[in-house]
Design an enzyme around this catalytic site. Sequence first.
Site, PDB file in Angstrom:
ATOM      1  N   HIS A  20      62.024  44.088  52.804  1.00  0.00           N
ATOM      2  CA  HIS A  20      62.676  43.102  53.670  1.00  0.00           C
ATOM      3  C   HIS A  20      64.014  42.684  53.097  1.00  0.00           C
ATOM      4  O   HIS A  20      64.993  42.506  53.820  1.00  0.00           O
ATOM      5  CB  HIS A  20      61.777  41.861  53.812  1.00  0.00           C
ATOM      6  CG  HIS A  20      60.674  42.071  54.804  1.00  0.00           C
ATOM      7  ND1 HIS A  20      60.040  41.044  55.429  1.00  0.00           N
ATOM      8  CD2 HIS A  20      60.108  43.191  55.279  1.00  0.00           C
ATOM      9  CE1 HIS A  20      59.114  41.529  56.245  1.00  0.00           C
ATOM     10  NE2 HIS A  20      59.141  42.833  56.154  1.00  0.00           N
ATOM     11  N   ASP A  58      27.349  45.253  27.882  1.00  0.00           N
ATOM     12  CA  ASP A  58      28.099  46.270  27.136  1.00  0.00           C
ATOM     13  C   ASP A  58      29.183  46.847  28.054  1.00  0.00           C
ATOM     14  O   ASP A  58      28.918  47.731  28.864  1.00  0.00           O
ATOM     15  CB  ASP A  58      27.108  47.348  26.686  1.00  0.00           C
ATOM     16  CG  ASP A  58      27.764  48.472  25.901  1.00  0.00           C
ATOM     17  OD1 ASP A  58      29.009  48.575  25.922  1.00  0.00           O
ATOM     18  OD2 ASP A  58      27.024  49.259  25.280  1.00  0.00           O
ATOM     19  N   GLU A  76      43.763  38.264  29.998  1.00  0.00           N
ATOM     20  CA  GLU A  76      44.942  38.572  30.822  1.00  0.00           C
ATOM     21  C   GLU A  76      45.149  37.531  31.916  1.00  0.00           C
ATOM     22  O   GLU A  76      44.230  37.233  32.674  1.00  0.00           O
ATOM     23  CB  GLU A  76      44.749  39.967  31.458  1.00  0.00           C
ATOM     24  CG  GLU A  76      45.936  40.414  32.277  1.00  0.00           C
ATOM     25  CD  GLU A  76      45.782  41.854  32.815  1.00  0.00           C
ATOM     26  OE1 GLU A  76      45.138  42.692  32.158  1.00  0.00           O
ATOM     27  OE2 GLU A  76      46.313  42.100  33.902  1.00  0.00           O
ATOM     28  N   LYS A  99      41.748  50.585  36.673  1.00  0.00           N
ATOM     29  CA  LYS A  99      41.874  49.580  35.601  1.00  0.00           C
ATOM     30  C   LYS A  99      41.865  48.181  36.216  1.00  0.00           C
ATOM     31  O   LYS A  99      41.251  47.253  35.680  1.00  0.00           O
ATOM     32  CB  LYS A  99      43.161  49.830  34.809  1.00  0.00           C
ATOM     33  CG  LYS A  99      43.298  48.996  33.541  1.00  0.00           C
ATOM     34  CD  LYS A  99      43.962  47.660  33.733  1.00  0.00           C
ATOM     35  CE  LYS A  99      44.135  46.923  32.410  1.00  0.00           C
ATOM     36  NZ  LYS A  99      44.704  45.576  32.592  1.00  0.00           N
TER      37      LYS A  99
HETATM   38  C1  MEV Z   1      46.970  45.051  35.663  1.00  0.00           C
HETATM   39  O1  MEV Z   1      46.081  44.603  34.668  1.00  0.00           O
HETATM   40  C2  MEV Z   1      46.217  45.692  36.789  1.00  0.00           C
HETATM   41  C3  MEV Z   1      47.090  46.331  37.873  1.00  0.00           C
HETATM   42  O2  MEV Z   1      48.023  47.225  37.288  1.00  0.00           O
HETATM   43  C4  MEV Z   1      46.175  47.059  38.805  1.00  0.00           C
HETATM   44  C5  MEV Z   1      46.872  47.916  39.830  1.00  0.00           C
HETATM   45  O3  MEV Z   1      48.014  48.359  39.614  1.00  0.00           O
HETATM   46  O4  MEV Z   1      46.238  48.154  40.892  1.00  0.00           O
HETATM   47  C6  MEV Z   1      47.895  45.290  38.609  1.00  0.00           C
END
Ligand code: MEV
Length: 433
Positions: A384, A286, A86, A270
């Site tokens: 803003h 792992d 990613e 995540k």
């Molecule tokens: C993307 O891989 C991870 C995010 O969605 C984490 C988050 O929203 O805090 C950017």
Amino acid sequence: MQEHHGTSRIPGFYEMSAEERLAVARAFADLSPAETAALQGPEGLSLPQAEQMVENVVGVFGLPLGIATNFAINGRDYLIPMAVEEPSVIAGASYAARLAREGGGFRAESDPPLMIGQLQVLGVSDLDGARDRILSARDDILRRAGEPDPLLRQLGGGPRDIEVRLVGDTPVGPMIVVHILFDVRDVMGANVVNTALEAVAPLVAEVAGGRVNLRILSNLADRRVARATTRIPVEALGHEEYGGLETARGIVEAWAMAEVDPYRAATHNKGIMNGIDAVAIATGNDWRAIEAGAHAYAARSGRYTSLSTWSLEGEAYLVGSLSLPLAVGTVGGATRVHPAARAALKLLGVKSAAELAQVMAAVGLAQNLAALRALAAEGIQRGHMALHARQVAMAAGATGDLITRVAERLVRERAVRLDRAQEVLRELEQGRP
Ligand code: MEV
């Protein structure tokens, strides 16, 4: 494992060629030509090596391997190997580690490497009596559990304690769950624990007066938690267009949503795991075990919540912390047989599984900060833009509810300009859409 003395603050790393970056890594960790080649790719894992690892092999699957810079953890600089597909994960970690550096980097610590092995005991009629007998036989059970691995004992590890849980009501009747706590030192622990459980199961069945079905490690490694904290001066978080305090507040607000809302907590966590998994993969650990442990731990209160916390200390510092179980190894498993994983561990220069867990916790916290900062800054920017658009609408001559209508159009079109505001205002005044 030798000490690394270089700095992880390497300005311009981003703009170097892959070869130049690798040369920096080689010098930082004194990598051999073979280790350097292993990090570079094709020699990272050969087909014959892959065939020794899993079944039905047809090839070797590639992933980008990058290095996150700027990490200072417990006063030591680290270059962090990260394998991930990613974009923005490695840049985000490096950026957040640079912010954390402004406050002295990360502090991290970890519990002793205790893993839990589970035995499922069935067919017992007198649960309380069985529990008492199992606890009375504690020393024999621990001795038997330690027999298969004398080497681990020599290294200072081995079975440490037992716990007995009675579950009277399950879909298959009463059940006793026996936990055997193992100090697994520098391995992840699955093999050690599963082998020991196998050895001890007949004794436990006999003592309990029942039979043992499952004998397997638990991935909820909540006795092996690693923690990282950071304390960042708010000025470090600012931007030309908005202040550090405003961003810090936005970050705390973003965290608060994850704290109370499982839908947000899943995404928030995540983001944390983006960093932790990337280091786990690069070092041959792992990552499914780590994921399982992390999310089960995030739900330990009965409600799934954030693994991290963020708060403001006065108006001066943004303070973050992260804790999660990290069952990782620096010896054994894929870390031993995978040449790129071995070279990645050498680059990190960690001396124990505990230190690797601490590094991973710091990377997770950095990754979380990078995501929250980006999301909060985006929110601030939008905020803003909306305010600015109202001013532009008024400057164009809008009054009353036309101010809001013109401003909304400008924001939607991302054209917050006086000339466009005048056009939109004319259209709206003439009743055109
Ligand atoms: C993307 O891989 C991870 C995010 O969605 C984490 C988050 O929203 O805090 C950017």
